[in-house]
Design a protein around this motif. Structure first.
Motif, short mmCIF file in Angstrom:
data_model
loop_
_atom_site.label_atom_id
_atom_site.label_comp_id
_atom_site.label_asym_id
_atom_site.label_seq_id
_atom_site.Cartn_x
_atom_site.Cartn_y
_atom_site.Cartn_z
N ALA A 120 0.84 -1.21 0.00
CA ALA A 120 0.00 0.00 0.00
C ALA A 120 0.87 1.25 0.00
N LEU A 121 1.83 1.29 0.90
CA LEU A 121 2.69 2.47 1.00
C LEU A 121 3.50 2.68 -0.28
N ALA A 122 3.92 1.60 -0.92
CA ALA A 122 4.69 1.71 -2.17
C ALA A 122 3.83 2.25 -3.30
N ARG A 123 2.52 2.10 -3.19
CA ARG A 123 1.59 2.56 -4.24
C ARG A 123 0.90 3.87 -3.84
N ASP A 124 1.40 4.53 -2.82
CA ASP A 124 0.81 5.78 -2.33
C ASP A 124 -0.65 5.62 -1.94
N VAL A 125 -1.00 4.45 -1.40
CA VAL A 125 -2.33 4.18 -0.87
C VAL A 125 -2.17 4.13 0.65
N THR A 126 -2.69 5.14 1.34
CA THR A 126 -2.53 5.20 2.79
C THR A 126 -3.50 4.23 3.45
N PRO A 127 -2.97 3.26 4.20
CA PRO A 127 -3.86 2.30 4.84
C PRO A 127 -4.34 2.79 6.21
N ALA A 128 -5.49 2.27 6.62
CA ALA A 128 -5.91 2.36 8.02
C ALA A 128 -5.38 1.08 8.66
N VAL A 129 -4.84 1.18 9.86
CA VAL A 129 -4.29 0.00 10.52
C VAL A 129 -4.91 -0.21 11.89
N PHE A 130 -5.00 -1.45 12.28
CA PHE A 130 -5.46 -1.83 13.61
C PHE A 130 -4.47 -2.86 14.12
N THR A 131 -3.87 -2.59 15.28
CA THR A 131 -2.88 -3.50 15.85
C THR A 131 -3.47 -4.24 17.05
N ALA A 132 -2.83 -5.34 17.41
CA ALA A 132 -3.29 -6.13 18.55
C ALA A 132 -3.32 -5.30 19.82
N ASP A 133 -2.41 -4.35 19.95
CA ASP A 133 -2.38 -3.48 21.14
C ASP A 133 -3.68 -2.70 21.33
N LEU A 134 -4.38 -2.41 20.25
CA LEU A 134 -5.59 -1.59 20.36
C LEU A 134 -6.74 -2.31 21.06
N PHE A 135 -6.65 -3.63 21.18
CA PHE A 135 -7.67 -4.36 21.94
C PHE A 135 -7.56 -4.06 23.44
N ARG A 136 -6.40 -3.53 23.86
CA ARG A 136 -6.15 -3.29 25.28
C ARG A 136 -6.15 -1.81 25.67
N THR A 137 -6.41 -0.92 24.74
CA THR A 137 -6.39 0.50 25.05
C THR A 137 -7.81 1.00 25.30
N PRO A 138 -7.94 2.03 26.16
CA PRO A 138 -9.29 2.49 26.52
C PRO A 138 -9.90 3.54 25.61
N GLY A 139 -9.15 4.09 24.66
CA GLY A 139 -9.74 5.15 23.85
C GLY A 139 -8.86 5.61 22.72
N ASP A 140 -9.36 6.60 22.00
CA ASP A 140 -8.75 7.10 20.78
C ASP A 140 -7.32 7.62 20.99
N VAL A 141 -7.12 8.44 22.02
CA VAL A 141 -5.79 9.00 22.27
C VAL A 141 -4.79 7.88 22.55
N GLN A 142 -5.19 6.92 23.35
CA GLN A 142 -4.32 5.80 23.68
C GLN A 142 -4.08 4.90 22.46
N ASN A 143 -5.08 4.79 21.59
CA ASN A 143 -4.91 4.01 20.36
C ASN A 143 -3.79 4.59 19.50
N ARG A 144 -3.85 5.90 19.28
CA ARG A 144 -2.82 6.54 18.45
C ARG A 144 -1.45 6.43 19.11
N ALA A 145 -1.38 6.56 20.43
CA ALA A 145 -0.11 6.45 21.14
C ALA A 145 0.46 5.03 21.01
N ALA A 146 -0.40 4.02 21.05
CA ALA A 146 0.06 2.63 20.94
C ALA A 146 0.66 2.37 19.56
N VAL A 147 0.06 2.92 18.52
CA VAL A 147 0.60 2.74 17.17
C VAL A 147 1.90 3.52 17.04
N LYS A 148 1.93 4.74 17.53
CA LYS A 148 3.12 5.60 17.41
C LYS A 148 4.33 5.03 18.14
#
Length: 143
Positions: free
Chosen positions: A83-111
């Protein structure tokens, strides 16, 4: 624009790729979150509100089908790279996001994790049909 008598023709495609070992509730949850990311950056993907014969209004929905696919963890990483090689920006969901309580924490877990090391459980893309097909190549329809 399509008329009521025409079959829709889409130049683009939306695809969600889920890791094949997710529990059913996880697959549904991840799909919902990922599609929200696609729609948030593509307001043209949303149609007009619905209304029944009684005049009761309903929320609009995505105008085109969403393909939901399954694959291995390795395929998810490959799809992210494609996707990144084709300039298609993906939405991602990681296993860590099952354990976070909200949006701010979700972004921090990915970052907190380098892209190549993300524990991806889901990825969604929207783009030209041929580019999306190449991104998810090797995936199969979700059961």
């Amino acid at each position: 624009m399509d008329t009521a008598d025409e079959l829709p023709r889409w130049a683009t495609k939306i695809a969600v790729l889920l890791r094949e070992d997710l529990a059913p509730w996880q697959a549904l949850n991840v799909t919902s979150f990922l599609v929200s990311g696609v729609v948030a950056t593509g307001p043209e993907l949303v149609g007009e509100p619905y209304e029944d014969a009684d005049g009761t209004g309903y929320l609009p929905m995505i105008r085109q089908p969403v393909l939901v696919l399954a694959g291995t963890a390795e395929l998810l990483h490959t799809a992210r790279t494609r996707a990144l090689a084709r300039d298609v920006t993906p939405a991602v969901f990681t296993a860590d996001l099952f354990r976070t309580p909200g949006d701010v924490q979700n972004r921090a877990a990915v970052k907190a994790v380098a892209g190549a090391d993300l524990d991806l459980v889901g990825l969604a893309v929207h783009g030209p049909k041929n580019a999306v097909d190449k991104v998810v190549k090797g995936a199969r329809m979700h059961p």
